[in-house]
Design a protein around this motif. Structure first.
Motif, PDB file in Angstrom:
ATOM      1  N   ALA A   1       0.827  -1.186   0.000  1.00 17.87           N
ATOM      2  CA  ALA A   1       0.000   0.000   0.000  1.00 17.87           C
ATOM      3  C   ALA A   1       0.875   1.255   0.000  1.00 17.87           C
ATOM      4  N   ILE A   2       1.938   1.210   0.766  1.00 15.46           N
ATOM      5  CA  ILE A   2       2.841   2.368   0.820  1.00 15.46           C
ATOM      6  C   ILE A   2       3.529   2.561  -0.528  1.00 15.46           C
ATOM      7  N   SER A   3       3.975   1.466  -1.121  1.00 18.74           N
ATOM      8  CA  SER A   3       4.634   1.563  -2.440  1.00 18.74           C
ATOM      9  C   SER A   3       3.678   2.113  -3.479  1.00 18.74           C
ATOM     10  N   TRP A   4       2.442   1.617  -3.477  1.00 18.33           N
ATOM     11  CA  TRP A   4       1.444   2.113  -4.428  1.00 18.33           C
ATOM     12  C   TRP A   4       1.233   3.603  -4.229  1.00 18.33           C
ATOM     13  N   PHE A   5       1.092   4.030  -2.987  1.00 21.59           N
ATOM     14  CA  PHE A   5       0.857   5.448  -2.713  1.00 21.59           C
ATOM     15  C   PHE A   5       2.028   6.293  -3.192  1.00 21.59           C
ATOM     16  N   VAL A   6       3.234   5.876  -2.868  1.00 19.46           N
ATOM     17  CA  VAL A   6       4.414   6.663  -3.243  1.00 19.46           C
ATOM     18  C   VAL A   6       4.554   6.745  -4.762  1.00 19.46           C
ATOM     19  N   LEU A   7       4.346   5.629  -5.460  1.00 16.39           N
ATOM     20  CA  LEU A   7       4.554   5.626  -6.912  1.00 16.39           C
ATOM     21  C   LEU A   7       3.439   6.334  -7.683  1.00 16.39           C
ATOM     22  N   THR A   8       2.235   6.365  -7.154  1.00 16.34           N
ATOM     23  CA  THR A   8       1.132   6.942  -7.921  1.00 16.34           C
ATOM     24  C   THR A   8       0.694   8.317  -7.448  1.00 16.34           C
ATOM     25  N   GLN A   9       0.979   8.668  -6.200  1.00 13.32           N
ATOM     26  CA  GLN A   9       0.416   9.893  -5.652  1.00 13.32           C
ATOM     27  C   GLN A   9       1.457  10.962  -5.300  1.00 13.32           C
ATOM     28  N   THR A  10       2.727  10.686  -5.514  1.00 12.37           N
ATOM     29  CA  THR A  10       3.752  11.666  -5.142  1.00 12.37           C
ATOM     30  C   THR A  10       4.580  12.071  -6.360  1.00 12.37           C
ATOM     31  N   THR A  11       5.224  13.199  -6.221  1.00 11.70           N
ATOM     32  CA  THR A  11       6.117  13.691  -7.271  1.00 11.70           C
ATOM     33  C   THR A  11       7.295  12.738  -7.448  1.00 11.70           C
ATOM     34  N   PHE A  12       7.809  12.222  -6.337  1.00 10.37           N
ATOM     35  CA  PHE A  12       8.927  11.286  -6.405  1.00 10.37           C
ATOM     36  C   PHE A  12       8.554  10.054  -7.232  1.00 10.37           C
ATOM     37  N   GLY A  13       7.351   9.534  -7.064  1.00 17.21           N
ATOM     38  CA  GLY A  13       6.908   8.374  -7.833  1.00 17.21           C
ATOM     39  C   GLY A  13       6.864   8.657  -9.319  1.00 17.21           C
ATOM     40  N   ARG A  14       6.350   9.825  -9.684  1.00 18.23           N
ATOM     41  CA  ARG A  14       6.324  10.189 -11.106  1.00 18.23           C
ATOM     42  C   ARG A  14       7.744  10.347 -11.645  1.00 18.23           C
ATOM     43  N   GLN A  15       8.649  10.853 -10.813  1.00 19.00           N
ATOM     44  CA  GLN A  15      10.035  10.982 -11.235  1.00 19.00           C
ATOM     45  C   GLN A  15      10.682   9.606 -11.431  1.00 19.00           C
ATOM     46  N   VAL A  16      10.332   8.653 -10.577  1.00 22.11           N
ATOM     47  CA  VAL A  16      10.868   7.296 -10.712  1.00 22.11           C
ATOM     48  C   VAL A  16      10.417   6.689 -12.043  1.00 22.11           C
ATOM     49  N   TYR A  17       9.127   6.838 -12.365  1.00 22.52           N
ATOM     50  CA  TYR A  17       8.637   6.324 -13.648  1.00 22.52           C
ATOM     51  C   TYR A  17       9.328   7.036 -14.818  1.00 22.52           C
ATOM     52  N   ALA A  18       9.526   8.333 -14.704  1.00 24.67           N
ATOM     53  CA  ALA A  18      10.163   9.081 -15.789  1.00 24.67           C
ATOM     54  C   ALA A  18      11.605   8.641 -15.984  1.00 24.67           C
ATOM     55  N   VAL A  19      12.333   8.476 -14.893  1.00 26.96           N
ATOM     56  CA  VAL A  19      13.725   8.034 -14.992  1.00 26.96           C
ATOM     57  C   VAL A  19      13.781   6.609 -15.538  1.00 26.96           C
ATOM     58  N   GLY A  20      12.840   5.767 -15.138  1.00 26.18           N
ATOM     59  CA  GLY A  20      12.810   4.389 -15.643  1.00 26.18           C
ATOM     60  C   GLY A  20      12.501   4.324 -17.117  1.00 26.18           C
ATOM     61  N   ALA A  21      11.676   5.247 -17.610  1.00 23.19           N
ATOM     62  CA  ALA A  21      11.303   5.234 -19.021  1.00 23.19           C
ATOM     63  C   ALA A  21      12.450   5.720 -19.903  1.00 23.19           C
ATOM     64  N   ASP A  22      13.104   6.839 -19.509  1.00 26.88           N
ATOM     65  CA  ASP A  22      14.177   7.392 -20.330  1.00 26.88           C
ATOM     66  C   ASP A  22      15.012   8.343 -19.488  1.00 26.88           C
ATOM     67  N   LEU A  23      16.255   7.944 -19.231  1.00 25.08           N
ATOM     68  CA  LEU A  23      17.150   8.762 -18.399  1.00 25.08           C
ATOM     69  C   LEU A  23      17.400  10.139 -19.009  1.00 25.08           C
ATOM     70  N   ASP A  24      17.688  10.148 -20.306  1.00 23.93           N
ATOM     71  CA  ASP A  24      18.012  11.415 -20.959  1.00 23.93           C
ATOM     72  C   ASP A  24      16.823  12.368 -20.965  1.00 23.93           C
TER      73      ASP A  24
END
Length: 158
Positions: A1-24
């Motif tokens: 539940a904590i992981s879901w919240f962090v990845l979907t509801q926070t700026t840090f989570g969106r940054q993690v997805y963005a970095v995972g998709a394309d570093l550059d």
């Protein structure tokens, strides 16, 4: 539940997805890629330490071969849950469902008294079918979108 919240509801989570998709692209968008990667590795290390402590407390002993070769099942659960091996796509809930599926298959193989050496083969076949279905679905959606674009282009030209 904590992981879901962090990845979907926070700026840090969106940054993690963005970095995972394309570093550059993430770096060009102003995300501090090094800091995000550092924090992700620290969080992974902390969670691995917690998992090790929980496992040691349940078993009552520490062995260097404990959970040997379970990496395949972990990756299989993530892939079956919809996580991209290339990064930037996936969900915690999907990974949980993937883990439940992998564990259900393993328990079923134990119940039918199958040879333990075929467990990885069965899991690999399931992963292959899941990746094949995802690939076919992605290709179908791309072809469908291309047809719509061509139809719209032809309407604009006329």
């Amino acid at each position: 539940a904590i992981s879901w919240f962090v990845l979907t509801q926070t700026t840090f989570g969106r940054q993690v997805y963005a970095v995972g998709a394309d570093l550059d692209a993430a770096g060009k968008a102003g995300i501090k890629v090094g800091r995000v990667l550092f924090l992700v590795y620290v969080i992974c290390g902390l969670l691995a330490a917690i998992a090790g402590l929980v496992s040691a407390s349940q078993v009552g002993t520490v062995s260097p071969t404990f959970a040997l070769q379970k990496e395949f099942a972990a990756v299989a659960a993530a892939v079956l849950g919809g996580t991209s091996l290339f990064g930037g796509r996936g969900s915690v809930l999907g990974t949980v469902f993937g883990a439940i599926l992998i564990q259900t298959v393993a328990n079923g193989l134990v119940i039918i008294n199958a040879d333990p050496y075929i467990y990885p083969v069965v899991v690999a076949a399931i992963i292959f079918l899941a990746v094949l279905a995802d690939s076919l679905r992605t290709n179908f959606l791309e072809r469908t979108n291309q047809r719509q674009i061509r139809l719209e282009d032809s309407l604009e030209l006329s």
